[in-house]
Design an enzyme around this catalytic site. Sequence first.
Site, PDB file in Angstrom:
ATOM      1  N   PRO A 350       0.862  -1.185   0.000  1.00 21.20           N
ATOM      2  CG  PRO A 350       0.003  -1.049   2.165  1.00 21.20           C
ATOM      3  CD  PRO A 350       0.912  -1.871   1.300  1.00 21.20           C
ATOM      4  CG  ASP A 524       4.868  -0.820   3.055  1.00 17.56           C
ATOM      5  OD1 ASP A 524       3.685  -0.674   3.412  1.00 17.56           O
ATOM      6  OD2 ASP A 524       5.401  -1.932   2.868  1.00 17.56           O
ATOM      7  CG  HIS A 525      -0.168   4.306   4.583  1.00 18.33           C
ATOM      8  ND1 HIS A 525       0.060   4.633   5.903  1.00 18.33           N
ATOM      9  CD2 HIS A 525      -1.048   5.239   4.125  1.00 18.33           C
ATOM     10  CE1 HIS A 525      -0.658   5.682   6.236  1.00 18.33           C
ATOM     11  NE2 HIS A 525      -1.336   6.084   5.174  1.00 18.33           N
ATOM     12  NE  ARG A 526       2.699  -3.570   3.761  1.00 20.96           N
ATOM     13  CZ  ARG A 526       3.255  -4.578   3.103  1.00 20.96           C
ATOM     14  NH1 ARG A 526       2.725  -5.784   3.190  1.00 20.96           N
ATOM     15  NH2 ARG A 526       4.336  -4.406   2.356  1.00 20.96           N
ATOM     16  CB  VAL A 527       6.530   0.344   7.451  1.00 17.88           C
ATOM     17  CG1 VAL A 527       7.753   0.608   8.312  1.00 17.88           C
ATOM     18  CG2 VAL A 527       6.421  -1.135   7.100  1.00 17.88           C
TER      19      VAL A 527
END
Length: 552
Positions: A350, A524-527
Site C-alpha cells: 500500500p 509503505d503505509h503499513r510501516v
Amino acid sequence: MALVEVKVPDIGDFDEVAVIELLVKVGDTVKAEQSLITVESDKASMEIPSSTAGVVKELRVNLGDKVKEGSVVLVVEAAGAAAAPAAAAAAPVAAAAPAPVAAAAPVAAAALSASGPIEIHVPDIGDFKNVAVIEVFVKPGDSIKVEQSLITVESDKASMEIPSSHAGVLKELKVKVGDTVNIGDLLAILEGTVSAAAAPVAAAASAVAAVATAAVAAPTAVAAAVAAVAAPAHAPGAPTLGLPHASPSVRKFARELGVPLEELKGSGHKGRITQDDVQTFTKSVMSGATQTKAQAAKGGASAGGDGAALGLIPWPKVDFAKFGPIERKEMGRIKKISGANLLRNAIMIPAVTNHDDCDITDLEAFRVSTNKENEKSGVKVTMLAFLIKACVAALKKYPEFNSSLDGDALVYKNYWHIGFAADTPNGLMVPVIRDCDKKGVLQISAEMSELAKKARDGKLGPAEMTGATFTISSLGGIGGKYFTPIINAPEVAILGVCKSTMEPVWNGKEFVPRLMLPLSLTWDHRVIDGAAAARFNAYLGQILGDFRRVLL
Ligand code: CAO
C-alpha cells in the site's frame, strides 16, 4: 434446535480407519452431504459426508484417530427439520452402490472376446454421468500392463483411476484431460494379447467406481467395494505414476486456484497434500518467494501477469495487426524479471508518494566547484552522490525508513546500503553501494560510476545488486518534474528525483531565482505514516539546502 451426533456410517469390514483430514471446524455451517473428514485405510481414502445440515458444535475426532462404524465424528446443531430428509436421502444412493459392480460383467466380457486391436472402454461407474478426466498417465507407444492406471476421473467428491483391463502396447488414446466420460466410452486402443486377467480387472475397475459413487452420498457400501479393488484411487503412501497424494476436494481446490499439485510437498499424513499446503504454496507464489515450474520455464514470473490469481478479468487480447503493421519482439530476461518484481511490489505494497521541492542552489554551486578542483582526479561528483549522503542522514533520523517488514515484526537495519536505479540497454537494474554512512561523497561518486558502467555492460554480480536498505531513482539527468517510483521490496521506501530547475522563490521580501530539486518519496503505509514521510522530506530538504547539517 436439536443436537445431532454425526456418526461414521457402515464402512463394512474396514474397522479402525485413520482420520487423515478434518475438513470442517467448530462453528462451521455444514450442508447435508458435505464432506466432514477424510479417512484412509491401506488401500483407499474416502470422505465421510454429513447426514445432517447445521452448525458444528463439537468435533469428536482428531487427526490420527482411528474410527469405525458408529464412531461419533462431530455434534451438529441441526438446522430445523433438514436432518431427517438428508439422512434419508443418503441411504438410497449407498444402497445403489453394489449394483454397478455386478453390471461390470458385460464390459469385461466384451473385452475378452476381442481379437486384433483391443478396445478399452470406461467400465461401469455407477450413477456418475459426465465425469471429468483430470489426469492421463499414458501415451501412445507405452507398454501397458493389466491393471495399470490409464486415467483419473473425478466427480465433485471423489476421484478414481481407471485401470486397463488388458496388457498391450497403447496405439491410440481417445481421451484427453478436460474431456468428460461415461460408461462404455472408448478410452484407448491397445495392440497385444488378450489377458486372462481381464475379468477380475474389469470387476476391480467397477469396484473403484463403486467406491466413488458411494463416497459421494454416504459411504455405507464403500468398504465392500474397496475390498474388491486391486488398484484403488490414490492408495496412501504409494501414489501411482507420480500422482500427487491428495483428497478429491483438495484437488478441486488446487485446480480452482491453478496450483500444480505435483509441485507441492504434502505436510499431511504420509506426505498427503492438504488444503493448507495448497494455500501456503499459493501465498508463496503470490509473494514471489516461489515460482511454479511453468513460471521458471518462462524465465521468471510473467512480467505482464494475467491477473487470474487476483480474480481479475483476463488481459485484453487484441489482434494489433488488424489496425496496422506490427513487429513482435520477446522481452529480454532482465526486463521480464524486473517486470515481475515491479508488478508484485505495486500490487502488494500500500504505497503512497509525497512530492516536495528543495533548494539546492548552494549545493549545486559547491558540486560544480568541487568538480573543477577535482578535474584531474577523474572522479566526477554528481548530485546523486550528495543525495545518497543526505538520505543516510535522514534514514538515521527516521529509522523506520531503513527497515523491512517480516511478518508482524519490523526489522531495523543498522547499516545503510543504498541502491540506485540505473538505466541500461537491457532494462532497469539497481546496483547497491554498501556502507554509505562510512563513505565520503567522492568515494560514493567513484563507486557509483563504476557500478553504473558494470550495469550497462551487463557485468554486475548478484552481490552487487542485493542488500539495499533504501533506493534512489534519479531521472535528474533526463528531465521531468515528479513521478511515483515503485518500492523495491523488502525495502519500505524509495526516493525519486527529477531534474532541478531555476524557479522564482519568495524569500519573504521578494522573488529570488533558486535551483529547485523535485523529490518524490514513495513509502509503505503499513510501516510509515504520512506525517513521518512529510518530516523525512522536509529534513532531506534542510540537509540539501545546507549540507553542513550532515555533520550534525
Ligand atoms: N537535476 C539537474 N541535472 C541533473 C540532475 C538533477 N537532479 N541529476 C543529474 N543531473 C545532470 C548531471 O549533473 C549531468 O550533467 P553534466 O553532464 O552537465 O554534468 C547529467 O545530468 C547526467 O547525469 P548522469 O545521469 O550521468 O549522472 P547521475 O549521477 O545523475 O545518474 C545514473 C547516474 C546511473 C543514476 C543515471 O545514469 C541513470 O541511469 N538514471 C536513470 C535512472 C532511472 O531509469 N530511473 C527510473 C527508474 S523507474 O523507477
